[in-house]
Design an enzyme around this catalytic site. Sequence first.
Site, short mmCIF file in Angstrom:
data_model
loop_
_atom_site.label_atom_id
_atom_site.label_comp_id
_atom_site.label_asym_id
_atom_site.label_seq_id
_atom_site.Cartn_x
_atom_site.Cartn_y
_atom_site.Cartn_z
N LYS A 54 0.84 -1.20 0.00
CA LYS A 54 0.00 0.00 0.00
C LYS A 54 0.88 1.25 0.00
O LYS A 54 2.08 1.17 0.25
CB LYS A 54 -0.92 -0.01 1.22
N ARG A 152 -11.01 0.20 14.78
CA ARG A 152 -10.96 0.91 13.50
C ARG A 152 -11.92 0.13 12.59
O ARG A 152 -13.09 0.03 12.90
CB ARG A 152 -9.51 0.96 13.00
N HIS A 181 -6.33 -7.13 12.86
CA HIS A 181 -5.14 -6.27 12.80
C HIS A 181 -4.79 -5.84 14.22
O HIS A 181 -5.67 -5.45 14.98
CB HIS A 181 -5.44 -5.06 11.92
N ARG A 237 1.38 -10.96 7.08
CA ARG A 237 0.99 -9.76 6.32
C ARG A 237 1.96 -8.60 6.57
O ARG A 237 1.57 -7.54 7.03
CB ARG A 237 -0.40 -9.38 6.81
N TYR A 281 15.12 30.46 6.41
CA TYR A 281 13.91 31.16 6.85
C TYR A 281 13.90 31.33 8.35
O TYR A 281 14.19 30.39 9.10
CB TYR A 281 12.66 30.35 6.47
N CYS A 328 13.52 24.07 4.21
CA CYS A 328 12.73 24.87 3.27
C CYS A 328 11.91 23.94 2.37
O CYS A 328 12.04 22.72 2.42
CB CYS A 328 13.64 25.72 2.40
N ASP A 330 12.23 23.45 -0.79
CA ASP A 330 13.03 22.77 -1.81
C ASP A 330 14.49 22.60 -1.45
O ASP A 330 15.27 22.13 -2.29
CB ASP A 330 12.97 23.57 -3.12
C1 LIG Z 1 -0.34 -1.64 6.82
C2 LIG Z 1 -0.94 -2.90 7.24
C3 LIG Z 1 -0.15 -4.05 7.44
C4 LIG Z 1 1.36 -4.02 7.38
O1 LIG Z 1 1.84 -3.33 8.51
P1 LIG Z 1 3.41 -3.27 8.83
O2 LIG Z 1 3.44 -2.78 10.23
O3 LIG Z 1 4.01 -2.28 7.89
O4 LIG Z 1 3.95 -4.62 8.67
C5 LIG Z 1 -0.79 -5.24 7.72
N1 LIG Z 1 -2.14 -5.28 7.83
C6 LIG Z 1 -2.93 -4.21 7.66
C7 LIG Z 1 -4.41 -4.34 7.80
C8 LIG Z 1 -2.36 -2.98 7.37
O5 LIG Z 1 -3.14 -1.91 7.22
#
Ligand SMILES: *Cc1c(COP(=O)(O)O)cnc(C)c1O
Length: 386
Positions: A54, A152, A181, A237, A281, A328, A330
């Site tokens: 992702k 979530r 998760h 995952r 700046y 900054c 850039d």
């Molecule tokens: C982003 C994500 C992961 C991977 O997480 P990491 O901590 O980068 O390994 C796994 N499962 C879900 C649902 C996620 O959103």
Amino acid sequence: MTRPTVAHVHLDAIVHNYKRISALVHAMEPKGFSPWDNAGAKAPALLPVICVVKANAYGHGAARVALALEGAGASMFAVADIAEGVTLRDAGVTQPILVFGAQSVSDLGDVFAHGLTPTVSTPSAATAIEAAAAARGVTIGCHLKIDTGMNRLGFRHDNLARTIPGVLAMPHLRIDAVYTHFATADRPESPMFDEQRVRFDRACAALGAMGLRDVRRHAANSAALIRDARTWYDAVRPGLLLYGVVPPPLAAADLDLRPALSLVSRIVAVKGVRVGEGAGYGLHWTDDTPRTLAIVPAGYADGLDTRLANRGHVLIRGQRRAIVGSVCMDMILVDVTGIDVSPGDAVVLIGSQGDQEITAREVAATIGTIPWEVICRLGARIERTY
Ligand SMILES: *Cc1c(COP(=O)(O)O)cnc(C)c1O
């Protein structure tokens, strides 16, 4: 390339990390109660690694990363939303692509047009996906997400008897897998990590009792993967580990991961600053001795965090040198007093030079954020080379 600031993405490191993770989880037999079986194919003998790509593969470039992983045998990918899945399909990725996000308010056409695997994570997502599948006269394979404590997305673990029978009765949805998760896998002091695993076990048993059979289970993000083999279930995952970064404060020296990204630039100008003068700046930096500054063409528009001002470091001629003054849009200014530098000299913002290294983890710690943010934020303006 016309811009001096470039992200070098080491696809061989990502493939190496994938193989290291695979070897770790393959040391254990899959213990699923039924096979992974999206298309009537035989279950693989080994635990699959769902490669999380992702957010443009955490800034590394999703298409190139996914194709490299697919070439190395990766059998499933995961993305945040439908558009990210379409990007992978357009690049030629053929393996299953799981979409994590809630699909309750999106146009679902591309899920079907591109053969993506949606997550059923809320009642409204279930209704929307069922309606879209029914309209096309197809059955769609989905993963069901259970919320075991993160609060979530996902169906609450303690309310399944009320919510899930309706989902299981939807004639055009086929649940191929169940997942959850972890909210605190990278916080060793939190008891919620174990608690979520126990809740997930109970939820899977409850789903089985409701008649959900022939599904696989997955739960482990990077931190869970290195902390507890009981979270591996039927697939893991990982995201961050694939890119060679271990979630702080954890360690995984045995995994022998390689950082996949280096961010480099070049000095474009060198300037002397007199005693008491400021620079940048706000003139937030001054010194009581004459200094020499190098100007480096990378700023917050390239994803550098403004909190690196007067705090971060870069590598120049094998030395660690301080970023001075504000970041900054850039450019940044680097104190190079005492070293012989000229325009064109290499600057390392993330990566190694000589025997020095600046990791994404170090940058994150310097500015008080997480390494995920440091790598994901690399700007679209930065050219990736592979
Ligand atoms: C982003 C994500 C992961 C991977 O997480 P990491 O901590 O980068 O390994 C796994 N499962 C879900 C649902 C996620 O959103």
